[in-house]
Design an enzyme around this catalytic site. Structure first.
Site, mmCIF file in Angstrom:
data_model
loop_
_atom_site.group_PDB
_atom_site.id
_atom_site.type_symbol
_atom_site.label_atom_id
_atom_site.label_comp_id
_atom_site.label_asym_id
_atom_site.label_seq_id
_atom_site.Cartn_x
_atom_site.Cartn_y
_atom_site.Cartn_z
ATOM 1 N N ARG A 174 0.803 -1.232 0.000
ATOM 2 C CA ARG A 174 0.000 0.000 0.000
ATOM 3 C C ARG A 174 0.830 1.273 0.000
ATOM 4 N NH1 ARG A 174 -3.726 -3.531 3.178
ATOM 5 N NH2 ARG A 174 -5.014 -4.314 1.493
ATOM 6 N N TRP A 191 -12.721 -0.105 -4.467
ATOM 7 C CA TRP A 191 -11.633 -0.729 -3.699
ATOM 8 C C TRP A 191 -10.396 0.178 -3.668
ATOM 9 C CZ3 TRP A 191 -13.130 -4.487 -0.709
ATOM 10 C CH2 TRP A 191 -12.186 -5.268 -0.030
ATOM 11 N N ARG A 222 -16.004 -1.359 8.950
ATOM 12 C CA ARG A 222 -16.506 -2.471 8.144
ATOM 13 C C ARG A 222 -17.937 -2.795 8.528
ATOM 14 N NH1 ARG A 222 -11.597 -6.088 6.397
ATOM 15 N NH2 ARG A 222 -12.439 -7.930 7.374
ATOM 16 N N ASP A 243 -16.644 -11.141 11.459
ATOM 17 C CA ASP A 243 -15.377 -10.792 10.814
ATOM 18 C C ASP A 243 -15.351 -9.314 10.411
ATOM 19 O OD1 ASP A 243 -12.838 -11.127 9.930
ATOM 20 O OD2 ASP A 243 -13.313 -12.321 8.166
ATOM 21 N N GLY A 301 -1.382 -14.035 9.197
ATOM 22 C CA GLY A 301 -1.394 -14.843 10.397
ATOM 23 C C GLY A 301 -2.816 -15.062 10.849
ATOM 24 N N GLU A 302 -3.502 -15.950 10.147
ATOM 25 C CA GLU A 302 -4.930 -16.097 10.382
ATOM 26 C C GLU A 302 -5.232 -16.557 11.794
ATOM 27 O OE1 GLU A 302 -7.553 -15.135 8.673
ATOM 28 O OE2 GLU A 302 -6.018 -14.200 7.437
ATOM 29 N N ASP A 314 -13.461 -6.524 10.917
ATOM 30 C CA ASP A 314 -12.203 -5.896 11.329
ATOM 31 C C ASP A 314 -12.435 -4.440 11.709
ATOM 32 O OD1 ASP A 314 -10.293 -7.793 11.163
ATOM 33 O OD2 ASP A 314 -9.624 -7.301 9.152
ATOM 34 N N ASN A 333 -10.249 -8.453 13.653
ATOM 35 C CA ASN A 333 -11.225 -9.259 14.376
ATOM 36 C C ASN A 333 -10.539 -10.193 15.369
ATOM 37 O OD1 ASN A 333 -10.348 -10.425 11.759
ATOM 38 N ND2 ASN A 333 -11.284 -12.244 12.622
#
Lengths: 303, 261, 315, 589
Positions: free
Chosen positions: D142, D496, D350, D327, D203-204, D329, D285
């Site tokens: 980004r 987006w 979100r 979820d 890193g889920e 975030d 989250n």
């Protein structure tokens, strides 16, 4: 029963058709032909996943699944190229990344992926692959010090004692929610079963719950000091599942060969030997059939 | 096996034809390379240049493995050398390696990738501002620079990157350091794999004094094996980094065994 | 001059002549070395544009049932000319071709035998499959137009070591390793001829691209125990005694010791390229080239072992 | 190789003696130096763009008005630059500009230095990525940050690399974490008080979010602040690492040991407000996804943390979605602005609500929906600051016993959010926020059995669904005071990319269909558009050079949207990938 019989006949007809008619003019050579031509069967297994697939000190990929991959390749008369892949968020992702489409970062797919669940409902939802060659039944077990094991009442025991689990697994979620969360605070999380077993050996926790193969492998030489067995898991739909292989839909000839080769390995006790090499006790899969979605969308199963 | 060392100087001397000094101006390039004038202009600039056989460049006449062509450059016969530059004229990337000898002998051993038959040339800058140049032609099958490194094919290369093995040998008045550093040394010429190579290596002694300095470029072979003749020391610290800033750090010391082992 | 020496001189002369004619003709001339047993001797050289890659010995045994061929040479052309040469000797059918190991000068003539069973050890088959194309490419580079139309044909049959009775010949198939990961030798117990393949070189420096010197030396000890009358080396002239085994062993021992000691003394690979070798070693054909190639093949591992003896601290 | 502690120490000693840090700093002379004062004044200066957000407060507002509602029609390309290679995919970067050089990051952890006058490349840095990275949501980056003579950016293998602006040579490099454990880094770093402030992405599971401060000159750690209660923070005094107090209070809002793996990843960039001297960093989250397993608020997931840059301690926090089960975030940016003499901050979450906070203390001042449909909550209680939940939560998968998938609930917004990472803009002229919103919901159900790494698992299924036939994306002008939507622009595909607004009365944003568009900031009227050849999901910037105002935006379709299936994928699958940068100025004629 009549319906199943009909399915069997149908599937057999399809299979015989496939066997009899070699590729027609505009058809590409089958996956099996290509494998034989190249002499290499590319098999995807998970990376960093003892005792199934992990790297030894020399950096080679070893483990139960790696050995099975090599044995299958040998039966097909080719050599095995083993691809150790990372696990994505779900098995559906893994099948897409490694069997039928390839990861969007590139790298293509493998001919075969091992350690995929062999389950009718799952097969129905994943109709881009064929599930074949079930080779092992994985089961949730608990390891506790010998002496406790025989009369283990999970609710009673775990409301007093700490139990180790691997993060983000069936066992983890089950124990967190079982008995309306009564034992939630006793659940201790580890990033893998090996670390949980190590903590149990150090006496930091009383028990470890998780897949049998992983626990037995992690116990290693101390296996005799611990009792390993299934526990009652009320409310849970299943505490065991069969593992098999997946090939891309359309590669039926390859699927057949893999099925045959795996059956042979099982009959020759090669599978139990492979498991024994990694200190895991071999458990026969509950089903030994070909699960695939035929063109009409129905699931066929045949012996 | 002492005789090996004894014979070595003899063998090396034999490999050098004579001590004759060619003035570059008016003298033909002994290797008769089409690229020489270009190389001279781009790499050596306006400084005066002589062809000088006192610089020994050892390399095989025919490269069995174009990914790993061994080279030894030794300019110690020139006396003091402030910079040593090695280049492969017909490689897509010319510069191979640069050395600031500092306290070390102007000598360096390494392996390179070659793309095709090419002159491999060493230029040594003496304090009088003169470049002394020598070289030899290595015939090769090619492909060395545009073939992915073996490391790249191995999904595990990242975990061993920067790993060093090495050893010191004491000789007369100097210590020979040999080391191997695990690194893919990607040239950037393979589609999809950016250039990724060790940039710079400093060789220091225990007191922090800089003994020598090397700059490596893309053509140096994967997992470089390097040889230097340093002043006598019991331990040498190697500090460096690749072009992504990944550090390379190791201390190589003499004592083979220690009580704690 | 023994009869054997005489035939090799003739073969060599034939070579020069065929080159002078400018025709792409290997000038293959089968030499009868024992009853029913023929060899075709290659030059004691490195691959080049003159010899077209014919630096290898191939052979065949004419049994009552048909012909057994041992190795097919470096190119399609060689394979075809080998078949033609066999045809001039006998009308009996060719039964089978054996590939003794994976190296290109022994297998790239397979194309001429494509319709027939081609047998090799399992590891050899894997090796040809994986590296055959690479070999083929480099042979095109080294031997030029002689290679025209050559492609890799992978053996179709896996050799199981043991005895084989064919048309009145009892062949012992012996699996060895050392020169490559799998080296097949064929001992014809009926005639006493041992086709030793590249496990043995005679008068020529052994090659080492896939060699394990330790294994090779062990294998040579076992080889010397075999009961044979005549030995056909992979390269070099046919011999009656164990001299060629000794010669191969001497060279490998020297090479192994020299490289290990050089590594122990901290020599760089480029320095090792200039060897200090006794005359018996230096005198072998193509010593300089093969030695330099061997350094490239073997020194990195030997050197790494020596470097690991050093003391390194890393975080 | 066995390494004893003694040996390690001796190497450290040697390094210390040598007077060299772990990362050897190489040659690279500094002509252009970016000072902290310049960075703090970035929003007001027009000749450069030094920071993510075009100013640390993140307003994405430029006082430039040479390009304005009257002449924007005459905007034409000045030059275009290709990121090249086979590596395309999502280009989500915001470029930075200083002294005639532009620095822009591209997919696959690449960074380009470009001459802003000619569009010619000065140098390029391709980070060598290890095999086996599994980024969750495309290989994006980004943007970079400027500091001193350095340009600093993060990589997909979770490293921070600082390059010399003139040469592209590495000045220092730091490891954020192990990419093999799922960590990566895609956000633009933030420079505060001579420190680089970063979070962690990916890193889920099993990962704990944290905010880290490093010395911008050397990369050495200054402090670490974990984002989940119970975890110790650290601060460095000189070279000494010291404990710096636990985040929150252990087990106050988490059961058992679950706080140890509680998630709350800090994968988006932060903002900094020099007026209150606070860093604002969003958190993701909580883990695991199943909220039934972790009763409690699960602090500080789905929150904005206000962190004191000097002490590395949390000054205040505000949690948007307590005990998140959808979820949602909370990583979206908090944009500082002043209105009516108050120090406020805006945040479009979100979860569908727009929040106005008092940025001195984190107290909620206002909260209102900025999308048309929000199912999970009726609103936000302005007194307590808590959502008024409707009870639309996914069921507990453990409660489904028959092996069939559980009851399907529909909930809006979808987990991709009413607004995702793409930053909004605030104009002090109109006193409006310009929010790139998306109207979509999701079917959500529990699955009694799914599989992960080949093993049985209690999971959930979801499908994202557009709420309207004719559009998903909506650029909305939001009045933070009244909670009214002043105007909106509807876009077929989901928006987006980032938004920018200028004193020229303009709002710029890109669309996946490939257009960069300019709108009238007051009326929302579309005044100009340009087709860039691939979807625009990057962030536009503007600056002034030699008396002319320039606009730049990266183009290249990708990001998380095309990676998810469902009905949305059908809407975007015809879009082509790309990888280029477009720069515009007013036509002379």
């Amino acid at each position: 029963m009549y319906r199943i019989k009909e399915l069997l006949i149908f599937a057999a007809a399809i299979a015989s058709l496939m066997l009899q008619s070699p590729a027609t003019a505009d058809e590409e050579p089958s996956a099996l032909d290509r494998i034989r031509e190249r002499g290499v069967l590319e098999v995807a297994v998970y990376n960093d996943f003892p005792p199934f697939s992990f790297r030894d000190e020399r950096g080679r990929i070893v483990g139960i699944d790696a050995d099975i991959a090599r044995a299958l390749a040998k039966s097909l008369g080719v050599s095995a190229a083993i691809r150790a892949v990372g696990a994505d968020e779900s098995m559906e992702d893994d099948l897409r990344n490694n069997v039928w489409k390839g990861h969007y970062l590139g790298g293509g797919v493998a001919d075969l992926m091992l350690h995929v669940p062999y389950d009718g409902a799952f097969a129905e939802e994943n109709d881009r692959v064929i599930f074949v060659a079930p080779y092992y039944r994985e089961q949730i077990v608990v390891a506790v010090e010998k002496g406790v094991g025989a009369s283990l009442d999970p609710l009673d025991y775990f409301s007093r004692e700490k139990v180790g689990v691997e993060l983000d697994t069936l066992t983890d979620f089950y124990l967190l929610s079982a008995y309306n969360g009564k034992i939630r605070n006793q659940v201790v999380h580890f990033s893998n079963i090996g670390k949980a077993v190590a903590a149990m050996k150090r006496g930091e926790i009383a028990a470890v719950a998780g897949p049998r193969s992983e626990i037995e492998f992690a116990l290693g030489d101390l296996a005799d000091s611990y009792a390993v067995g299934p526990i009652r898991m009320p409310g849970l739909r299943t505490s065991g599942w069969d593992l098999g292989a997946a090939v891309k839909k359309g590669n039926s000839a390859l699927a057949e060969e893999v099925e045959k080769a795996m059956t042979q390995l099982r009959q020759q006790s090669s599978l139990s030997k492979i498991f024994a090499n990694y200190r895991s006790s071999y458990q026969l899969p509950s089903q030994t059939k070909l699960v695939g979605v035929e063109s009409n969308g129905r699931i066929s199963q045949r012996d | 096996m002492k005789r090996l060392i004894h014979h070595l100087p003899l063998v090396l001397t034999l490999s050098c034809t004579s001590n004759a000094l060619y003035a570059e101006q008016g003298q033909a390039d002994p290797l008769d390379s089409t690229m020489w004038q270009d190389m001279r202009r781009t790499l050596l600039g306006d400084a005066p240049v002589v062809f000088d056989d006192r610089i020994r460049v050892l390399a095989p006449g025919d490269a069995e493995d174009s990914m790993n062509v061994p080279v030894l450059v030794d300019a110690s016969a020139l006396g003091e050398v402030t910079r040593l530059l090695v280049f492969a004229e017909l490689n897509p990337i010319h510069k191979v390696l640069e050395m600031e000898p500092l306290k070390a002998k102007p000598l360096v051993g390494f392996r390179i990738k070659v793309q095709q038959a090419t002159p491999i040339r060493a230029a040594a800058l003496t304090p009088d501002g003169m470049w002394h140049v020598a070289g030899r032609i290595v015939d090769a099958a090619g492909g060395g620079c545009t073939v992915p490194s073996l490391g790249s094919g191995n999904s595990d290369w990242a975990s061993r990157m920067g790993e060093v093995i090495g050893r010191l040998w004491s000789g007369k008045g100097s210590t020979r350091l040999r080391l191997r550093i695990m690194h893919p040394m990607d040239t950037g010429l393979v589609p999809g794999i950016p250039a990724f190579h060790i940039d710079q290596l400093d060789f220091l002694d225990a007191s922090g004094e800089r003994l020598s300095r090397l700059f490596l470029y893309e053509p140096v072979a994967e997992n470089p094996v390097l040889t230097l003749d340093l002043p006598q020391r019991d331990s040498v610290t190697v500090l460096g980094a690749d072009n992504n800033g990944n550090p390379i750090e190791a201390i190589i010391s003499k004592e083979i065994r220690e009580a704690e082992l | 001059m023994t009869p054997l020496q005489r035939v090799s001189v003739i073969a060599f002369w034939f070579f020069i002549v065929s080159y002078a004619w400018g025709a792409r003709d290997y000038g293959l001339k089968p030499l009868l070395i024992a009853p029913d047993t023929y060899v075709l001797l290659g030059a004691n050289e490195h691959f080049n544009f003159r010899n077209g890659g014919n630096i290898v010995n191939t052979g065949f045994i004419v049994t009552d049932e048909g012909v057994i061929v041992i190795d097919s040479g470096p190119s399609r052309l060689y394979g075809e000319q080998l078949r033609a040469a066999i045809g001039r000797i006998t009308e009996r059918p060719i039964l089978k071709l054996f590939n003794t190991h994976l190296h290109p000068d022994h297998i790239l003539g397979n194309q001429a035998f494509e319709k027939l069973p081609i047998a090799a050890l399992a590891t050899t088959i894997d090796g040809i499959r994986e590296q055959g194309e690479l070999f083929n490419d480099s042979m095109y580079r080294l031997a030029g137009a002689w290679m025209a139309g050559t492609r890799v044909v992978v053996p179709t049959e896996t050799v199981r070591p043991g005895s084989l009775e064919i048309g009145g010949h009892r062949l012992q198939l012996i699996a060895m390793k050392g020169h490559s990961h799998a080296d097949l030798m064929i001992l014809d117990q009926t005639t006493g001829v041992l086709f030793a393949a590249d496990m043995v070189f005679h008068g020529r420096t052994p090659t080492t691209p896939h060699a394990d010197l330790g294994q090779w030396l062990d294998a040579l000890d076992a080889l010397a125990e075999l009961d044979f009358k005549l030995l056909v080396p992979g390269h070099g002239s046919v011999v009656e005694d164990r001299r060629s085994i000794e010669q191969t062993r001497d060279y490998l021992r020297w090479l192994n010791a020299y490289l290990h000691e050089a590594a122990e003394q901290g020599m760089t690979m480029a320095e090792v390229l200039q060897p200090d070798a006794p005359p018996s070693i230096r005198g072998l054909a193509v010593f300089k080239e093969e030695y330099q190639r061997s350094v490239t093949h073997l020194y990195p591992a030997i050197e790494a072992r020596a470097l690991r003896q050093g003391r390194v601290v890393q975080e | 190789m066995m390494i004893s502690p003694h040996r390690t120490k001796s190497l450290r000693k040697a390094l210390a003696v040598a007077g060299l840090s772990a990362a050897v700093a190489f040659a690279g002379t500094a002509n252009a130096r970016t000072t902290q004062a310049e960075i703090d004044g970035d929003a007001a200066s027009t000749g450069d763009v030094l920071s993510w957000g075009m100013g640390q407060q993140g307003q994405r507002y430029s006082p430039l008005k040479k390009i304005n509602t009257g002449n924007v029609k005459k905007l034409v390309p000045a030059w275009s630059f290709s990121f090249g290679g086979e590596k395309q995919r999502g280009q989500e970067a915001q470029p930075v500009v200083k002294d005639g050089k532009m620095f822009v990051t591209a997919s696959y952890s690449r960074l380009y230095a470009i001459d802003t006058e000619t569009g010619q490349e000065l140098w390029q840095y391709d980070h060598r990525l290890p095999d086996g990275i599994l980024p969750c949501c495309d290989v994006v980056n980004r943007g970079a940050a400027l500091y001193d003579d350095l340009v600093i950016f993060g990589t997909l293998d979770a490293r921070i690399v600082a390059l010399h602006q003139d040469t592209g040579k590495v000045a220092w490099r730091a490891k954020i974490d192990d990419y093999k454990a799922g960590y990566s880094f895609t956000a633009a770093p933030l420079i505060v008080k001579d420190m680089v402030i970063t979070g962690v992405s990916g890193g889920e599971f099993g990962v704990i979010g944290r905010v880290e401060a490093r010395d911008a000159k050397t990369g050495k750690l200054r402090w670490i602040r974990p984002s989940v209660e119970g975890h110790m923070g650290y601060i460095w005094k000189g070279d000494k690492k010291m404990e710096n107090g636990v985040t929150g209070k252990t087990n106050a809002s988490w059961p058992g040991d679950m706080w140890k793996t509680g998630g709350a990843a800090t994968w988006q960039g932060g903002t900094y407000d020099h007026e209150t001297d606070l860093i604002f960093y969003g958190t993701g989250n909580p883990a695991p996804w199943n909220a039934h397993l972790r009763p409690g608020d699960n602090l500080y997931s789905t929150s904005t943390l206000a962190i004191d840059p000097d002490s590395g301690k949390i000054a205040w926090h505000y949690q948007y979605t307590p005990n998140d089960g959808w979820d949602y975030d909370g990583v979206n940016e908090l944009v500082s602005y002043n209105q009516g003499g108050e120090k406020l901050a805006g945040h479009a979450d979100r979860n569908g609500f727009f929040y106005v906070l008092d940025r001195t203390n984190g107290k909620l001042k206002n909260a209102f929906p900025f999308v048309n449909k929000i199912d999970w909550a009726k609103g936000v209680d302005l007194k307590t600051g808590r959502p008024l939940e409707t009870g639309v939560r996914p069921g507990d998968p453990a409660k489904s016993k028959d092996g069939k998938k559980g009851e399907v609930i529909f909930v809006a917004p979808s987990f991709l959010g009413a607004k995702n990472w793409m930053p909004m803009a605030y104009s002090p002229d109109t006193e409006l926020f310009y929010v790139p919103a998306n109207e979509w919901g999701m079917d959500l159900w529990n699955e009694p059995i799914t599989y992960k790494k080949g093993a049985a698992y209690l999971g959930a299924g979801f499908t994202i669904k557009p709420l309207n036939d004719d559009y998903i994306g909506a650029l909305r002008a939001v009045d933070p005071k009244s909670g009214k939507i002043v105007w909106e622009y509807k876009n077929n595909a989901p928006l987006w990319g980032g938004v920018m607004t200028t004193a020229g009365g303009l709002v710029f944003t890109g669309t996946p269909e490939g257009y960069l568009k300019a709108f009238d900031a007051k009326s929302g009227k579309e005044l100009w558009k340009f087709q860039t050849g691939s979807g625009v999901v990057g962030c536009p910037i503007t600056w002034e050079q030699d008396g002319e105002q320039y606009i730049a935006v990266p183009s290249g379709w990708g990001g998380a949207v095309p990676l998810w299936g469902g009905d949305v994928a059908k809407k975007v699958k015809y879009l082509n990938q790309g990888g280029s940068l477009w720069v515009f100025k007013l036509s002379d004629v």
